[in-house]
Design an enzyme around this catalytic site. Structure first.
Site, PDB file in Angstrom:
ATOM      1  N   SER A 655      -4.401  -8.545  -1.973  1.00 50.10           N
ATOM      2  CA  SER A 655      -3.892  -7.188  -2.190  1.00 50.10           C
ATOM      3  C   SER A 655      -4.993  -6.198  -2.561  1.00 50.10           C
ATOM      4  CB  SER A 655      -2.820  -7.196  -3.286  1.00 50.10           C
ATOM      5  OG  SER A 655      -3.369  -7.583  -4.532  1.00 50.10           O
ATOM      6  N   LYS A 698       2.484  -3.286 -10.623  1.00 48.04           N
ATOM      7  CA  LYS A 698       1.123  -2.764 -10.464  1.00 48.04           C
ATOM      8  C   LYS A 698       1.077  -1.267 -10.740  1.00 48.04           C
ATOM      9  CE  LYS A 698      -0.396  -6.310  -7.205  1.00 48.04           C
ATOM     10  NZ  LYS A 698      -0.773  -6.639  -5.825  1.00 48.04           N
TER      11      LYS A 698
END
Length: 819
Positions: A655, A698
């Site tokens: 990611s 996140k």
């Protein structure tokens, strides 16, 4: 430079809201509880077939995450469908007279085993208490006495002439005991009494018997000795024949008596097994208790008893067994031990106890796969029993310690439908490594972890919650409280347009919400949306110590993360940490440096063995993406390095690859990146930004970092466009975005991310494979060309080429030292 094209998401796209119109009630008191498991239609269909099919190997593997209601669905279907069961039987063990170490299996119709045991108990008590008296009745005693009288008459007729001749000769026939043996002997008679050889010798030594008289006695005795032997032999034959006839008469009478006693048992319980057992019982009684002394034999109630292992209510009963602790002993059953004064007492049939495999015979056995696999020997025994259809309570490979019972009970034929609950990982493991698994578990009931996020799904959530409230006697939930739980279900699902099907987690939040509402104690308690929100906050707070500690390190400067200004070759990536079922996001500072040389792109995490395989793959894609973006007519020749700063543990996942390429291009072009904007997203070799996991956590992790340092209105997070439907951000994050203090951008390609981060047009390639002058990628092409020119004019140092390097084009090169 053109103006940056911002792709801020509107506030309404940051969090899905449950439409209260889909909840047409005031409280859950008005909602009908839903007892069925929702959103699992395919699993229900598979289970329906697996439970109803009688074909071989149609055992069921229920695959899915815990908390999705697998066990609830299985038990509910069994109660609802009442599937047809195989013919059940009661199972018993009895003593095996021909092989005592192998107890005999007896099968009787369902519901009759206890009656069989009671009848044998009564029979054994009769043998112990009343048999001796029963054998003394006139009908049994008279024939025996008559035969004994006949034998006596025959003996007298044989011995009287012989004894008369002996008396005439002054001799007598007496029985002499020689130790345990008795025998007939001829002795002289003096003064009307027989004289033993010892006495005769004494009289002779005293002179009372002359040598002539002594010699005369010997001649007479020798003359009768042969006749004595003939008489003795004939007497023995008469006694033996008489005893045999008496034995036959006694046995015939006893068998007649025993036959009358067991006839009632035989009539109620027909069958070859019981016929054999009753025959052995009668034989044992006659041979060891009637015709023999019977000393040292066990009590009749022990010798002729029945150990009922399994007894059903009736022929229509269908056993459903849930074994929560599938140890080898719990599956097979046990053989108990007894200890006496001299140590262990040998075990027998009465010490055998049934296990789950036998209790479920003819019905269903429900097991957790991980529990079975974690118990030594349990899986092997389960597979063998299903494959053979026979249950061995003492498997042949099982090594019993010397103090364990030395029994090997007869194998029990069983037919069981096993329902195994497990995860996808366990299913894959068994399918790959156990050759019998696919043949024995042919039905797969797959449980999904999500359901559709539509009006029907919302109403089903309310019904499930109403059932939990009714079962656990919780206070009612308001409409807004239910909506808050539905929204939390969307957050847990982590998938656009879905709700989680792991109702165990939703139920936990509901229970804590109810507890908070009851603690208020304000009149009639109704759980509110605020109670649910507080329960969610408390749940996260109990597990967020690592996250709080990270924020403290940020605040005191121990960990460096900039949320303001611009820096060349530095970007805030985003990562997550797990604490049980909850995850938390946090920023990770990524830096890149580029200079002249031939070392290529070096991943410092990989070189220090801190990179996982997926992260390494994402890093290797950078070389392919550089080729795709720059398309130079010369080799990419420069030295660059990438690192996650202040990271001392393993890193995995791809990611951060989008942030890494932006950071690398920033270092290559010397163009600064906005430190108030973090990025998450994986890339491919064509520059597309792809979806990642944990997007909500996140974003919230970086928001908390910016909040601690002070929101400026220029901060935000770049996420992949594909993750936009998954956004279920906290209300404080949404509110900050509403006030334009924080932003969420979505991008589809790396060009968009570069423009947001640098404020410079990334540039689109023209027909000549070049970029517009002044664009970021045009500068990158030129810088790459300059590094190539420098490297081509100055060869690489020998020390550098000795090292293993990753070239900028993604290939791995190995160089030998010059000789």
């Amino acid at each position: 430079m053109a103006k940056t094209r911002h792709r801020r998401l509107p506030v309404k796209a940051l969090r899905w809201r449950c439409d209260l119109k889909h909840l047409p009630f005031r409280t859950t008191d008005e909602v009908a509880p839903v007892s069925d498991v929702i959103g699992q239609a395919s699993a229900v269909e598979a289970l329906d077939f697996g439970l109803g099919s009688d074909a071989a190997g149609q055992n069921v593997f229920v695959r899915g995450l815990t908390g999705t209601g697998r066990m609830t669905l299985v038990k509910g279907l069994l109660e609802k469908l009442h599937p047809a069961c195989s013919t059940v039987q009661d199972r018993c063990y009895v003593h095996n007279f021909s092989a005592p170490h192998q107890p005999r299996l007896i099968c009787v119709p369902p519901g009759t085993a206890r009656d069989f045991r009671r009848r044998m108990q009564e029979f054994a008590e009769f043998v112990r208490e009343d048999l001796a008296d029963a054998l003394q009745t006139d009908s049994l005693k008279a024939p025996r006495e008559m035969l004994e009288a006949q034998v006596k008459t025959l003996l007298e007729a044989l011995t009287e002439p012989f004894e008369k001749d002996l008396r005439a000769a002054g001799l007598a026939l007496v029985t002499v005991s020689m130790g345990p043996v008795a025998r007939a002997a001829i002795l002289p008679v003096r003064d009307g009494k027989p004289v033993s050889p010892e006495e005769l010798e004494q009289l002779r030594s005293q002179g009372k018997v002359s040598d002539k008289e002594h010699e005369k006695f010997k001649k007479k005795r020798d003359g009768f000795q042969r006749r004595l032997e003939e008489v003795t032999t004939r007497m023995k034959e008469i006694r033996e024949d008489g005893a045999k006839v008496v034995r036959e008469v006694v046995e015939r009478g006893a068998r007649g008596l025993m036959g009358d006693l067991v006839a009632s048992i035989r009539g109620v319980f027909p069958g070859a097994d019981i016929e054999t057992f009753l025959g052995e019982v009668v034989d044992d009684i006659i041979e060891n208790r009637i015709l023999a002394s019977g000393e040292g034999l066990p009590d009749p109630t022990r010798a002729y008893g029945v150990n009922v292992l399994l007894c059903h209510a009736d022929e229509h009963s269908c056993p459903v067994v849930i074994e929560h602790a599938p140890t080898l002993a719990n599956l097979l059953g046990t053989i108990e031990r007894e200890w006496g004064t001299q140590g262990p007492v040998p075990s027998d049939y009465s010490m055998i106890r049934a296990g789950s495999l036998l209790k479920a015979a003819g019905g269903y056995l429900i097991l957790e796969a991980r529990d079975v696999l974690s118990e030594p020997g349990a899986w092997k025994v389960l597979v063998r029993t299903l494959r053979s259809g026979s249950l061995e309570m003492v498997p042949p490979e099982l090594t019993w310690p010397i103090w364990q019972p030395g029994l090997k009970p007869q194998a029990i034929p069983v037919k069981i439908r096993v329902i195994l609950l497990g995860s996808s990982e366990i299913y894959t493991l068994l399918d790959r490594y156990d050759p019998d698994f696919s043949d024995l578990f042919k039905v797969l009931a797959d449980f999904g972890s999500t359901i559709e996020r539509d009006e029907r799904g919302v109403k089903q959530y309310a019904g499930v919650l109403a059932r939990i409230i009714a079962d656990e006697k919780l206070p009612p939930f308001s409409k807004k409280a239910v909506a808050a739980l539905v929204e939390h279900g969307a957050r847990v699902a982590g998938h656009g347009r879905k709700l989680t099907a792991r109702f165990g987690r939703i139920a936990d939040i509901a229970r804590e919400s109810a507890w908070l509402a009851q603690r208020r104690g304000e009149g009639r308690v109704v759980v509110s949306g605020e109670d649910v929100g507080e329960a969610i906050r408390r749940t996260k707070h109990r597990a967020d110590l690592p996250s709080r500690r990270f924020q403290e390190y940020l605040a005191d400067g121990t960990i460096r993360v900039q949320t303001r200004g611009e820096v060349v070759g530095q970007i805030n990536g985003l990562a997550v940490m797990s604490t049980g079922p909850l995850i938390y996001g946090f920023p990770a500072r990524i830096t890149a440096t580029v200079g002249a040389g031939t070392a290529g792109i070096i991943d410092i995490e990989e070189q220090s063995s801190l990179s996982g395989s997926i992260h390494t793959k994402g890093f290797q894609i950078l070389g392919g993406l550089l080729r795709s973006l720059l398309r130079t007519d010369h080799p990419l020749a420069f030295s660059a390095s990438l690192a996650f700063e202040q990271s001392y543990g393993g890193i995995d996942g791809d990611s951060a690859s989008g942030a890494e390429i932006c950071c690398l291009l920033s270092a290559l072009t010397d163009m600064p990146l906005r430190q108030g904007v973090a990025m998450t997203g994986a890339i491919d070799q064509m520059g597309h930004v792809q979806a990642i996991g944990g997007v909500n956590e996140k974003v919230e992790g970086f928001f908390d970092t910016c909040l601690g340092a002070g929101l400026t209105g220029e901060q935000g997070v770049i996420i992949p466009m594909a993750n936009a439907p998954e956004l279920m951000l906290r209300t404080d994050v949404v509110e900050a975005c509403r006030k334009k203090k924080f932003s969420i951008w979505t991008v589809e390609c790396i060009h968009d991310a570069l423009e947001i981060l640098t404020g410079v047009v990334a540039g689109q390639r023209d027909g000549a494979d070049g970029y517009p002058e002044g664009s970021l990628l045009a500068v990158a092409q030129e810088q790459a060309r300059q590094y190539w020119l420098r490297s081509s004019q100055s060869p690489a140092p020998a020390e550098a080429v000795r090292k293993r390097i990753v070239a900028a084009d993604g290939s791995v090169a190995r160089f030998k030292s010059p000789e």
